[in-house]
Design a protein around this motif. Structure first.
Motif, PDB file in Angstrom:
ATOM      1  N   CYS A  69       0.852  -1.187   0.000  1.00  0.00           N
ATOM      2  CA  CYS A  69       0.000   0.000   0.000  1.00  0.00           C
ATOM      3  C   CYS A  69       0.887   1.237   0.000  1.00  0.00           C
ATOM      4  CB  CYS A  69      -0.890  -0.016   1.242  1.00  0.00           C
ATOM      5  SG  CYS A  69      -1.891   1.455   1.489  1.00  0.00           S
ATOM      6  N   SER A  70       0.494   2.266  -0.737  1.00  0.00           N
ATOM      7  CA  SER A  70       1.160   3.555  -0.657  1.00  0.00           C
ATOM      8  C   SER A  70       0.555   4.317   0.509  1.00  0.00           C
ATOM      9  CB  SER A  70       0.973   4.353  -1.952  1.00  0.00           C
ATOM     10  OG  SER A  70       1.465   5.668  -1.784  1.00  0.00           O
ATOM     11  N   LEU A  71       1.353   4.581   1.514  1.00  0.00           N
ATOM     12  CA  LEU A  71       0.842   5.148   2.764  1.00  0.00           C
ATOM     13  C   LEU A  71       0.573   6.638   2.686  1.00  0.00           C
ATOM     14  CD1 LEU A  71       3.165   2.984   4.922  1.00  0.00           C
ATOM     15  CD2 LEU A  71       0.675   2.931   5.048  1.00  0.00           C
ATOM     16  N   THR A  72       0.881   7.249   1.555  1.00  0.00           N
ATOM     17  CA  THR A  72       0.529   8.653   1.353  1.00  0.00           C
ATOM     18  C   THR A  72      -0.664   8.806   0.428  1.00  0.00           C
ATOM     19  OG1 THR A  72       2.103   8.850  -0.482  1.00  0.00           O
ATOM     20  CG2 THR A  72       2.906   9.412   1.729  1.00  0.00           C
ATOM     21  N   ASN A  73      -1.231   7.680   0.010  1.00  0.00           N
ATOM     22  CA  ASN A  73      -2.383   7.690  -0.888  1.00  0.00           C
ATOM     23  C   ASN A  73      -3.636   7.377  -0.061  1.00  0.00           C
ATOM     24  OD1 ASN A  73      -4.470   6.602  -2.715  1.00  0.00           O
ATOM     25  ND2 ASN A  73      -2.908   6.830  -4.297  1.00  0.00           N
ATOM     26  N   THR A 123       2.650  13.221   5.877  1.00  0.00           N
ATOM     27  CA  THR A 123       1.452  12.806   5.142  1.00  0.00           C
ATOM     28  C   THR A 123       1.012  11.408   5.578  1.00  0.00           C
ATOM     29  OG1 THR A 123       2.085  14.160   3.243  1.00  0.00           O
ATOM     30  CG2 THR A 123       0.468  12.413   2.851  1.00  0.00           C
ATOM     31  N   ALA A 124       1.966  10.499   5.730  1.00  0.00           N
ATOM     32  CA  ALA A 124       1.633   9.136   6.154  1.00  0.00           C
ATOM     33  C   ALA A 124       1.036   9.127   7.557  1.00  0.00           C
ATOM     34  CB  ALA A 124       2.883   8.262   6.108  1.00  0.00           C
ATOM     35  N   VAL A 125       1.547   9.983   8.452  1.00  0.00           N
ATOM     36  CA  VAL A 125       0.981  10.092   9.799  1.00  0.00           C
ATOM     37  C   VAL A 125      -0.475  10.532   9.722  1.00  0.00           C
ATOM     38  CG1 VAL A 125       1.052  11.453  11.929  1.00  0.00           C
ATOM     39  CG2 VAL A 125       3.163  10.491  11.001  1.00  0.00           C
ATOM     40  N   ARG A 126      -0.750  11.556   8.922  1.00  0.00           N
ATOM     41  CA  ARG A 126      -2.114  12.078   8.820  1.00  0.00           C
ATOM     42  C   ARG A 126      -3.066  11.060   8.198  1.00  0.00           C
ATOM     43  NH1 ARG A 126      -3.066  15.600   5.460  1.00  0.00           N
ATOM     44  NH2 ARG A 126      -1.156  15.568   4.226  1.00  0.00           N
ATOM     45  N   VAL A 127      -2.647  10.478   7.083  1.00  0.00           N
ATOM     46  CA  VAL A 127      -3.524   9.576   6.341  1.00  0.00           C
ATOM     47  C   VAL A 127      -3.833   8.313   7.138  1.00  0.00           C
ATOM     48  CG1 VAL A 127      -3.695   8.114   4.283  1.00  0.00           C
ATOM     49  CG2 VAL A 127      -2.845  10.466   4.080  1.00  0.00           C
ATOM     50  N   THR A 128      -2.815   7.711   7.720  1.00  0.00           N
ATOM     51  CA  THR A 128      -3.048   6.455   8.452  1.00  0.00           C
ATOM     52  C   THR A 128      -3.824   6.677   9.741  1.00  0.00           C
ATOM     53  OG1 THR A 128      -0.855   6.619   9.500  1.00  0.00           O
ATOM     54  CG2 THR A 128      -1.025   5.320   7.471  1.00  0.00           C
ATOM     55  N   SER A 129      -3.537   7.765  10.447  1.00  0.00           N
ATOM     56  CA  SER A 129      -4.257   8.002  11.710  1.00  0.00           C
ATOM     57  C   SER A 129      -5.737   8.251  11.468  1.00  0.00           C
ATOM     58  CB  SER A 129      -3.631   9.164  12.477  1.00  0.00           C
ATOM     59  OG  SER A 129      -3.716  10.370  11.751  1.00  0.00           O
ATOM     60  N   ARG A 130      -6.072   8.916  10.370  1.00  0.00           N
ATOM     61  CA  ARG A 130      -7.492   9.113  10.045  1.00  0.00           C
ATOM     62  C   ARG A 130      -8.156   7.794   9.670  1.00  0.00           C
ATOM     63  NH1 ARG A 130      -5.870  13.809   6.907  1.00  0.00           N
ATOM     64  NH2 ARG A 130      -6.178  12.546   5.044  1.00  0.00           N
ATOM     65  N   ALA A 131      -7.464   6.993   8.873  1.00  0.00           N
ATOM     66  CA  ALA A 131      -8.063   5.752   8.374  1.00  0.00           C
ATOM     67  C   ALA A 131      -8.348   4.757   9.494  1.00  0.00           C
ATOM     68  CB  ALA A 131      -7.141   5.117   7.326  1.00  0.00           C
TER      69      ALA A 131
END
Length: 233
Positions: A69-73, A123-131
Motif C-alpha cells: 500500500c502507498s501510505l501517502t495515498n 502525510t503518512a501520519v495524517r492519512v493512516t491516523s485518520r483511516a
C-alpha cells in the motif's frame, strides 16, 4: 494488559527500524500487519521476523501479515482499512515508520525538494491516523505512536526541514490524543486509547529502546499515557 494478542500495524515497515520493531512485537505475542510499497521487501521482512515467534515462549499468538500500500495515498489506505476489517482484523495499535533524513548546508541548503521528500512522513501520519481512528477508539487498548526527534526541541538551521516535519507530526499526534480524550468524555466511557510521541536523538542508536517502549505501551493505562512525549534520548 499486554500487547499479546493485539494487532499492531506498522506503516512503512520496510524502513530500517521496521524489522527490529516487528520482531519485538511478534516476540511479545502481537499480530503484526506490516505495510509498505515494495512487496519483495515486505516478504523479506516477514521471513526475517518470523523466527521471533519460535524464539519466545510467550509468542503463542505472534504472527506477521504483509500488505502492499502507498501510505501517502488516501484511497489506498482506506482500501487497506476496509480489507483488514473484512478479514476480521481490527487494529489495536498504529505506528507510522515512514521517514528519512535530508539536511545540511545551513538554512540556505534547505531545499524545497528536500522538504517535499521529508513531508511524505507527515502525510503518512495524517492519512493512516485518520483511516484507523475508529479502530483505535473501538479497541480495548488502542495505541498510536510516532517516532520523533529531539530536533523538535532544539532545531538547527541545517536540519530545519526535518525539524519542521517532525514538529508538525508531533502536533498532529497531540490532536489525535485530544480526540481520544474527547470521545471518551462525550460517551462517558473510560479512556482506552492513547496517542504518544517517542523522541530520539538518532534512531539507529535508539532502535532497541524504541522497540521495547512500543511493546510496553500496552502495559500502561491509557489515561496515564495519552498525550505524553517520552524522551528516549
Amino acid at each position: 494488559m499486554t500487547v499479546s494478542g493485539r494487532t499492531v500495524l506498522l506503516a512503512g515497515a520496510t524502513s530500517p527500524s521496521g524489522l527490529t520493531i516487528a520482531r519485538a512485537l511478534i516476540g511479545a505475542g502481537a499480530r503484526v500487519v506490516a505495510v509498505g510499497r515494495d512487496k519483495g521487501k515486505l516478504d523479506a521482512l516477514a521471513a526475517a521476523a518470523r523466527p521471533a515467534v519460535d524464539a519466545s515462549a510467550d509468542a503463542a499468538h505472534g504472527s506477521i501479515r504483509v500488505e502492499s500500500c502507498s501510505l501517502t495515498n488516501e484511497a489506498e489506505v482506506a482500501a487497506l482499512a476496509t480489507r483488514l476489517a473484512e478479514d476480521g482484523e481490527h487494529i489495536d495499535g498504529l505506528v507510522p515508520l515512514v521517514g528519512g533524513w535530508r539536511g545540511g548546508g545551513g538554512l540556505a541548503g534547505q531545499t524545497e525538494e528536500d522538504y517535499r521528500a521529508l513531508e511524505q512522513a507527515f502525510t503518512a501520519v495524517r492519512v493512516t491516523s485518520r483511516a484507523f481512528d475508529a479502530d483505535l477508539r473501538a479497541s480495548e487498548a488502542g495505541r498510536f505512536a510516532i517516532i520523533s526527534s529531539t530536533a523538535v526541541a532544539r532545531p538547527l538551521a541545517g536540519g530545519a526541514n526535518y525539524a519542521a516535519v517532525k514538529a508538525a507530526s508531533e502536533s498532529w499526534t497531540r490532536a489525535v490524543a485530544q480526540g481520544f480524550a474527547k470521545a471518551a468524555r462525550d460517551t462517558d466511557q473510560p479512556l482506552r486509547a492513547a496517542a504518544v510521541v517517542l523522541r530520539v536523538r538518532g534512531l539507529d542508536e535508539s532502535i532497541d529502546r524504541v522497540a521495547a517502549q512500543i511493546v510496553k505501551l500496552w502495559d500502561v493505562d491509557a489515561a496515564e499515557l495519552n498525550d505524553r512525549v517520552i524522551d528516549l534520548a
